[in-house]
Design a protein around this motif. Structure first.
Motif, PDB file in Angstrom:
ATOM      1  N   ASN A 123      -3.672 -14.913  -3.362  1.00 37.66           N
ATOM      2  CA  ASN A 123      -2.938 -13.819  -3.208  1.00 37.66           C
ATOM      3  C   ASN A 123      -2.546 -13.270  -1.864  1.00 37.66           C
ATOM      4  O   ASN A 123      -3.738 -12.661  -1.238  1.00 37.66           O
ATOM      5  CB  ASN A 123      -3.312 -12.858  -4.360  1.00 37.66           C
ATOM      6  CG  ASN A 123      -2.641 -11.439  -4.324  1.00 37.66           C
ATOM      7  OD1 ASN A 123      -1.649 -11.478  -4.035  1.00 37.66           O
ATOM      8  ND2 ASN A 123      -3.256 -10.486  -4.966  1.00 37.66           N
ATOM      9  N   VAL A 124      -1.449 -13.604  -1.483  1.00 42.53           N
ATOM     10  CA  VAL A 124      -1.192 -13.130   0.050  1.00 42.53           C
ATOM     11  C   VAL A 124      -0.697 -12.025   0.089  1.00 42.53           C
ATOM     12  O   VAL A 124      -0.185 -11.413   1.089  1.00 42.53           O
ATOM     13  CB  VAL A 124      -0.685 -14.510   0.701  1.00 42.53           C
ATOM     14  CG1 VAL A 124      -1.240 -15.567   0.901  1.00 42.53           C
ATOM     15  CG2 VAL A 124       0.775 -14.762  -0.041  1.00 42.53           C
ATOM     16  N   GLY A 125      -0.372 -11.474  -0.928  1.00 37.99           N
ATOM     17  CA  GLY A 125       0.312 -10.005  -1.179  1.00 37.99           C
ATOM     18  C   GLY A 125      -0.755  -8.717  -0.537  1.00 37.99           C
ATOM     19  O   GLY A 125      -1.721  -8.831  -0.313  1.00 37.99           O
ATOM     20  N   GLU A 126      -0.247  -7.698  -1.126  1.00 39.10           N
ATOM     21  CA  GLU A 126      -0.914  -6.308  -0.701  1.00 39.10           C
ATOM     22  C   GLU A 126      -1.353  -5.702  -1.942  1.00 39.10           C
ATOM     23  O   GLU A 126      -1.717  -4.635  -1.898  1.00 39.10           O
ATOM     24  CB  GLU A 126       0.001  -5.269   0.111  1.00 39.10           C
ATOM     25  CG  GLU A 126       0.748  -5.765   1.450  1.00 39.10           C
ATOM     26  CD  GLU A 126       1.695  -5.183   2.026  1.00 39.10           C
ATOM     27  OE1 GLU A 126       1.867  -3.935   1.463  1.00 39.10           O
ATOM     28  OE2 GLU A 126       1.982  -5.183   3.168  1.00 39.10           O
ATOM     29  N   GLU A 127      -1.054  -6.148  -3.372  1.00 39.93           N
ATOM     30  CA  GLU A 127      -1.654  -5.670  -4.300  1.00 39.93           C
ATOM     31  C   GLU A 127      -2.279  -6.625  -5.325  1.00 39.93           C
ATOM     32  O   GLU A 127      -1.805  -7.844  -5.103  1.00 39.93           O
ATOM     33  CB  GLU A 127      -0.605  -5.231  -5.204  1.00 39.93           C
ATOM     34  CG  GLU A 127      -0.950  -4.381  -6.390  1.00 39.93           C
ATOM     35  CD  GLU A 127       0.291  -3.544  -6.988  1.00 39.93           C
ATOM     36  OE1 GLU A 127       0.466  -4.008  -8.240  1.00 39.93           O
ATOM     37  OE2 GLU A 127       1.244  -3.106  -6.546  1.00 39.93           O
TER      38      GLU A 127
END
Length: 642
Positions: free
Chosen positions: A331-335
């Motif tokens: 998971n390379v996202g912000e959430e």
């Protein structure tokens, strides 16, 4: 005499008096008839809905239980006013005019001469009024004859109407999607914890005015949806929003606007349909399939710019494990994200898994597919194309939707392990029945050789070959794609350290059988004549050696085949000493034939001389059992049918 004359005079006076009275009464009746000129008629009528004030066409469909207003225009065509009270009755009847009953009425206390008057009377159809979807409305003026009219034959107006059974409210679901972010329907995803406004509207001229707003959340569940109850005849619009604040702003804005788009209406049958614009009792396009829906997904319409954070799932690697495919998901996202799916595909089969725990931002997890056998793969997994996709059904909004797929192909493996092989050195195989044998070698050794041969009217080709190398640099595993024209291409994986012939049953056909020695890479095939395949050589009929023994250190030694009583037997030769069967194995040693049920590769390995699907079987015993069973069945049938 005088008395007689008096009587005659009196008689004449009485006659005159009676005559005058009759003339007076006649004159008064003529005067009354001339002055009492009254003629009541129903000049016009129309029907409106109490719920929204909409005016129906008389060709529209009405609903049982629906409250209506009947607007009646009366006219007195006479020159005399009406001073006494009379009634106007609204009746509901069967379409043929029978079964009428008074549904409602209005009392009129006076009515002027040559005057028109309008009256609004509530009215409702009941289920008893309907026959085959039809009913009749009958308007009767002065039905009890309280007013004397010049004509009593024009006091009734009737109209046959379409009427349907009443229907219940509809529970309707609406989801919110992220279409505004990319303008691509194929990428649209349903938003969790979003909000939906349902606007109730009424017709206002040639547009629709909002008279009520209901706001609901779609919730955090896997399939987020807001559910609303829509009553019969209710007209509604829907709008979606990312935030509660956006829904509040949207509601305030829409209250001050008029809508011109066709609203949705509860038309019954557990679905809502768009109306034909302001003709709200007809479906858009006059088509249920075009206008109706059981669920809607609407794009969000938050006012102003809203900043959001998202997860971003990506597969950083897809590899072959010992028993299954392995994907490294990050998971390379912000959430953070949880309950996402991943799908593995290989060999035409799929395997979809759900990862339930929360994967926080910047974290990775290795997820394994089901075993290779689920994909129909045995030990050839390194030669099969594979694909993995995270969030394959676009259930989550991600900051990057383009990095959810990873693939692995045979070309991902070292190129040095792929070899092109050809057939060389055709020779007679020392087996019974006699066949042919070829060496399979890399094409760089024999550049002019071919990768196809024709034997027994069939063409056999090497499609491709793959080998793995052991630590000692020797072949460890051999994988061959072999094609026979009448059968197609088959894949075989063999242990390259095994110096025995293995039957390739998938290539067997009516013409020949195929065997391969993976260590020597010798391929042989031979005819399948049943008269010779299962022949057993008795000791008294021992065949001559295929290769004569050679004298080594004063002893006769077989350099090829098995030494047996000063003779060399070809591999596969069977002999029988009493009841004990032996055969010449491919390691040049004599071996005892196997018992029924033991694993085998060739017929000659079995004491029953039958190897089927890798096991020794007793075909004669099976035939006897089947024959006994058949006889029992026939005997049972004889008893039944005599």
């Amino acid at each position: 005499m005088r008395n007689i004359k008096l009587r005659e005079v009196l008689k004449m006076n009485i006659k005159n008096i009676l005559l005058v009275a009759i003339l007076v009464l006649f004159a008064s009746s003529v005067f009354v008839s001339a002055t009492n000129d009254v003629d009541l008629v129903v000049d016009d009528f129309y029907i409106t809905s109490v719920a929204d004030g909409h005016t129906y066409n008389l060709q529209d469909t009405f609903t049982v239980g629906e409250t209506l207003n009947v607007h009646i225009t009366l006219r007195n065509w006479g020159t005399s006013a009406i001073t006494n009270q009379f009634q106007v009755e609204i009746m509901a009847c069967h379409p043929d005019g029978t079964g009428c009953h008074i549904a409602s009425n209005v009392e009129v206390h006076s009515f002027g001469a040559e005057r028109k008057g309008s009256y609004k009377v509530p009215f409702t159809f009941s289920a008893h009024d309907i026959v085959n979807g039809k009913s009749m409305i009958k308007i009767v003026v002065d039905g009890d004859g309280q007013v004397a009219e010049t004509s009593e034959n024009n006091n009734i107006e009737t109209e046959e109407l379409n009427v349907q059974e009443s229907f219940a409210s509809v529970l309707f679901g609406v989801s919110v999607n992220d279409w505004p972010e990319h303008k691509n329907s194929a990428l649209s995803k349903t938003i969790k914890n979003a909000y939906v406004n349902m606007y109730t509207v009424v017709l206002d001229g040639d547009a629709f005015k909002v008279v009520g707003v209901e706001t609901k959340s779609t919730g955090p569940q896997e399939y987020p949806v807001a559910r609303f109850t829509i009553e019969p005849q209710q007209l509604v619009y829907f709008e979606g929003f990312r935030t509660r604040e956006g829904a509040v702003q949207g509601a305030e804005q829409k209250k001050s606007l008029l809508w011109t788009a066709p609203p949705y209406k509860n038309f019954g049958n557990n679905r809502i349909c768009q109306t034909d614009y302001t003709n709200i009792n007809q479906m858009l396009g006059q088509s249920e399939s075009y206008a109706c829906a059981t669920m809607l997904s609407v794009p969000y319409k938050d006012v102003g710019v809203v900043s959001f954070t998202y997860p971003d799932l990506t597969i950083t690697s897809l590899t072959h494990g010992d028993t299954s495919f392995k994907a490294l998901v990050c998971n390379v996202g912000e959430e953070a994200i949880a309950n996402f799916k991943i799908t593995f595909e290989a060999n035409g089969k799929e395997n979809t898994l759900t990862y339930v725990p929360t994967l926080s931002t910047g974290s990775c997890v290795e997820i394994s597919s089901w075993g290779y056998s689920h994909f129909g793969i045995q030990d050839t997994y390194e030669t099969v194309d594979a694909k993995a996709e995270v969030d394959p059904y676009n259930e989550f909004i991600e900051s990057d939707e383009t990095n959810n797929v990873a693939v692995i192909t045979p070309s991902s493996v070292l190129e040095r392990n792929w070899v092109e092989m050809v057939f060389v050195n055709r020779r007679i195989a020392g087996i019974n029945p006699q066949g042919f044998e070829y060496d399979l070698v890399p094409i760089n050794f024999y550049p002019t050789a071919q990768n196809c041969v024709v034997e027994y009217s069939e063409k056999l080709c090497i499609e491709k070959a793959y080998v793995t190398l052991g630590n000692d640099g020797r072949y460890d595993k051999v994988i061959l794609w072999l094609r026979v024209n009448s059968i197609g291409t088959k894949t075989f994986e063999l242990n390259a350290r095994d110096n025995t012939f293995v039957a390739l049953h998938e290539l067997d056909n009516d013409h020949f059988r195929v065997e391969l020695n993976p260590m020597l890479m010798n391929l042989r095939f031979y005819p399948t004549e049943e008269t010779t395949i299962d022949s057993v050589i008795d000791e008294s009929q021992l065949p001559g050696p295929s290769i004569e023994p050679q004298l080594v250190n004063g002893q006769n030694v077989c350099t090829i085949g098995c030494a047996y009583k000063d003779k060399c037997l070809p591999a596969g030769t069977r002999i029988k000493v009493g009841v004990v069967g032996e055969f010449c194995n491919w390691d040049d040693t004599m071996a005892k034939q196997l018992d029924t049920g033991e694993s085998c590769s060739n017929n000659y390995e079995c004491g029953t001389n039958s190897c089927v699907s890798g096991q020794c079987v007793d075909l004669a015993k099976r035939l006897d059992e089947q024959q006994n069973l058949l006889e029992k069945i026939l005997e049972w049938l004889r008893k039944i049918f005599g």
